[in-house]
Design a protein around this motif. Structure first.
Motif, mmCIF file in Angstrom:
data_model
loop_
_atom_site.group_PDB
_atom_site.id
_atom_site.type_symbol
_atom_site.label_atom_id
_atom_site.label_comp_id
_atom_site.label_asym_id
_atom_site.label_seq_id
_atom_site.Cartn_x
_atom_site.Cartn_y
_atom_site.Cartn_z
ATOM 1 N N HIS A 227 7.825 0.150 6.597
ATOM 2 C CA HIS A 227 7.479 1.376 5.667
ATOM 3 C C HIS A 227 8.705 1.933 5.380
ATOM 4 O O HIS A 227 9.591 2.308 5.998
ATOM 5 C CB HIS A 227 6.953 2.270 7.241
ATOM 6 C CG HIS A 227 5.592 1.687 7.772
ATOM 7 N ND1 HIS A 227 4.388 2.270 7.527
ATOM 8 C CD2 HIS A 227 5.622 0.952 8.493
ATOM 9 C CE1 HIS A 227 3.618 1.573 8.225
ATOM 10 N NE2 HIS A 227 4.054 0.755 8.928
ATOM 11 N N GLU B 242 4.142 0.746 2.227
ATOM 12 C CA GLU B 242 3.943 -0.262 3.344
ATOM 13 C C GLU B 242 3.884 -1.530 2.939
ATOM 14 O O GLU B 242 3.003 -1.856 1.652
ATOM 15 C CB GLU B 242 2.871 0.188 4.312
ATOM 16 C CG GLU B 242 2.695 -0.806 5.631
ATOM 17 C CD GLU B 242 1.622 -0.404 6.274
ATOM 18 O OE1 GLU B 242 1.361 -1.047 7.423
ATOM 19 O OE2 GLU B 242 0.861 0.782 6.167
ATOM 20 N N SER C 260 0.865 -1.197 0.198
ATOM 21 C CA SER C 260 -0.165 0.080 -0.019
ATOM 22 C C SER C 260 0.888 1.270 -0.089
ATOM 23 O O SER C 260 1.956 1.228 0.381
ATOM 24 C CB SER C 260 -0.989 -0.037 1.277
ATOM 25 O OG SER C 260 -0.300 0.094 2.505
ATOM 26 N N ARG C 261 0.320 2.314 -0.647
ATOM 27 C CA ARG C 261 1.025 3.430 -0.618
ATOM 28 C C ARG C 261 0.299 4.675 -0.117
ATOM 29 O O ARG C 261 -0.795 4.636 -0.090
ATOM 30 C CB ARG C 261 1.529 3.794 -2.276
ATOM 31 C CG ARG C 261 2.369 2.868 -2.958
ATOM 32 C CD ARG C 261 2.517 2.675 -4.349
ATOM 33 N NE ARG C 261 3.267 1.804 -5.047
ATOM 34 C CZ ARG C 261 4.456 1.857 -5.118
ATOM 35 N NH1 ARG C 261 5.323 3.049 -4.618
ATOM 36 N NH2 ARG C 261 5.250 0.917 -5.676
ATOM 37 N N SER C 262 1.241 5.637 0.491
ATOM 38 C CA SER C 262 0.713 6.976 0.921
ATOM 39 C C SER C 262 1.531 7.969 0.017
ATOM 40 O O SER C 262 2.421 7.769 -0.698
ATOM 41 C CB SER C 262 0.590 7.121 2.554
ATOM 42 O OG SER C 262 1.776 7.248 2.814
ATOM 43 N N HIS C 263 1.379 9.174 0.674
ATOM 44 C CA HIS C 263 2.352 10.461 -0.011
ATOM 45 C C HIS C 263 3.580 10.217 0.555
ATOM 46 O O HIS C 263 4.623 10.531 -0.094
ATOM 47 C CB HIS C 263 1.496 11.637 0.202
ATOM 48 C CG HIS C 263 0.128 12.069 -0.227
ATOM 49 N ND1 HIS C 263 0.229 12.165 -1.639
ATOM 50 C CD2 HIS C 263 -0.734 12.208 0.284
ATOM 51 C CE1 HIS C 263 -0.914 12.368 -2.021
ATOM 52 N NE2 HIS C 263 -1.677 12.549 -0.700
#
Length: 315
Positions: free
Chosen positions: A310, A291, A284-287
């Motif tokens: 992370h 992860e 999964s990706r965020s800004h």
């Protein structure tokens, strides 16, 4: 003396890197490109590991696969001598369509301890949890196997759930399992994941049926590390495969035990989720971060670790 057990923290980034690289291809319908990205990333990461590794189970022979081919040497060139088995993306179809259950997988064992399948592409497999080790005859009729498994696990046969790949070749086996009173869990691909669930006794009680021989050797590494039991028998499905197996001095249909598939307790199994499934969450990706979740199973102490990583996202 350097041993396989010391490589756990070095091999974990190999599958993590492969999963991050392949994650850009999730849902794009381009399974070859996603698999290629994982292969390239895995090969580059393996080159940094302090070992003298040989790919025993890879992407094929050298002329067919430029990366991670059978017999390729990997690692820094110093450290322990290691047999390496890889499946850069198990479940390429799952990845390409954004479906659950694709993982990036690697196993390692001391040099010479992994079964060499040669030209055998397919293997009949049986994986059961540790309480059933030594209590199941893989050659017995299905009904007898299920009753022995139920007794070993302290269950009724009707409580058993068996993982199989959803393939026409298994239609008869599925009917036998259901006629005996057990239930099935079918999946189109991914019998390494099925084998892990069976070895852990999580969601299913056994994995049965014919799948890839390379995946069988990888699964045997995980089964041995967890104290579970496994058997495999070469089961050719492609034209000319049986003849090639005979020429290689191997036998079709003869059950091979777990300790022949991988002949050492000093074994490591590492898998990172690509798309979320039964055993691992996907990438999964965020800004700010990428992860991932991984399993690291060490045979010398029988410990299974779940690791969430992370990684700071590139700007």
């Amino acid at each position: 003396m350097a041993t396989i057990r010391n490589l756990a923290l070095s091999l974990l980034p190999v599958t993590e890197t492969a999963a991050r690289a392949a994650s850009s291809w999730i849902g794009r319908g381009e399974k070859e490109q996603g698999d290629g990205a994982a292969v390239d990333a895995m090969r580059a990461a393996l080159a940094q590991v302090h070992m003298r590794g040989t790919v025993v189970i890879g992407e094929g022979e050298k002329d067919e696969a430029p990366m991670l081919y059978n017999g390729e040497t990997v690692g820094s060139g110093s450290g322990p001598e290691v047999d390496i088995a890889v499946d850069p993306v198990e479940g390429t179809t799952f990845m390409s369509y954004g479906m659950p259950g694709s993982i990036c997988v690697l196993a390692a064992a001391p040099k010479g301890s992994m079964f060499r399948p040669g030209p055998a592409f397919y293997m009949d497999k049986l994986v059961v949890p540790a309480p059933a080790r030594g209590k199941i005859d893989p050659a017995a009729p299905m009904k007898d196997k299920l009753h022995a498994l139920a007794k070993a696990l302290g269950k009724d046969v009707k409580e058993l759930r068996i993982f199989l790949l959803k393939k026409p070749r298994h239609d008869g086996m599925i009917k036998e399992i259901q006629a005996a009173g057990a239930t099935v869990r079918l999946q189109t691909d991914g019998d390494v994941s099925g084998g892990i669930m069976a070895a852990l006794g999580t969601k299913v009680d056994a994995m049965m049926g014919i799948g890839g021989t390379p995946e069988g050797v990888i699964t045997a590494c995980a089964a041995r590390a967890m104290g579970a039991d496994m058997f495999g028998a070469l089961a050719p499905q492609k034209p000319g495969e049986a003849e090639a197996i005979a020429e290689a001095g191997l036998k079709v249909g003869q059950w091979i035990g777990r300790d022949e598939l991988v002949a050492s307790d000093d074994v490591l199994f590492v898998a990172t989720g690509l798309t979320s499934g039964d055993i691992l969450d996907g990438v999964s990706r965020s800004h700010f971060f990428v992860e991932s979740e991984s399993l690291v199973i060490s045979g010398h102490d029988g410990i299974l670790r779940r690791v969430r990583t992370h990684q700071r996202a590139d700007d």
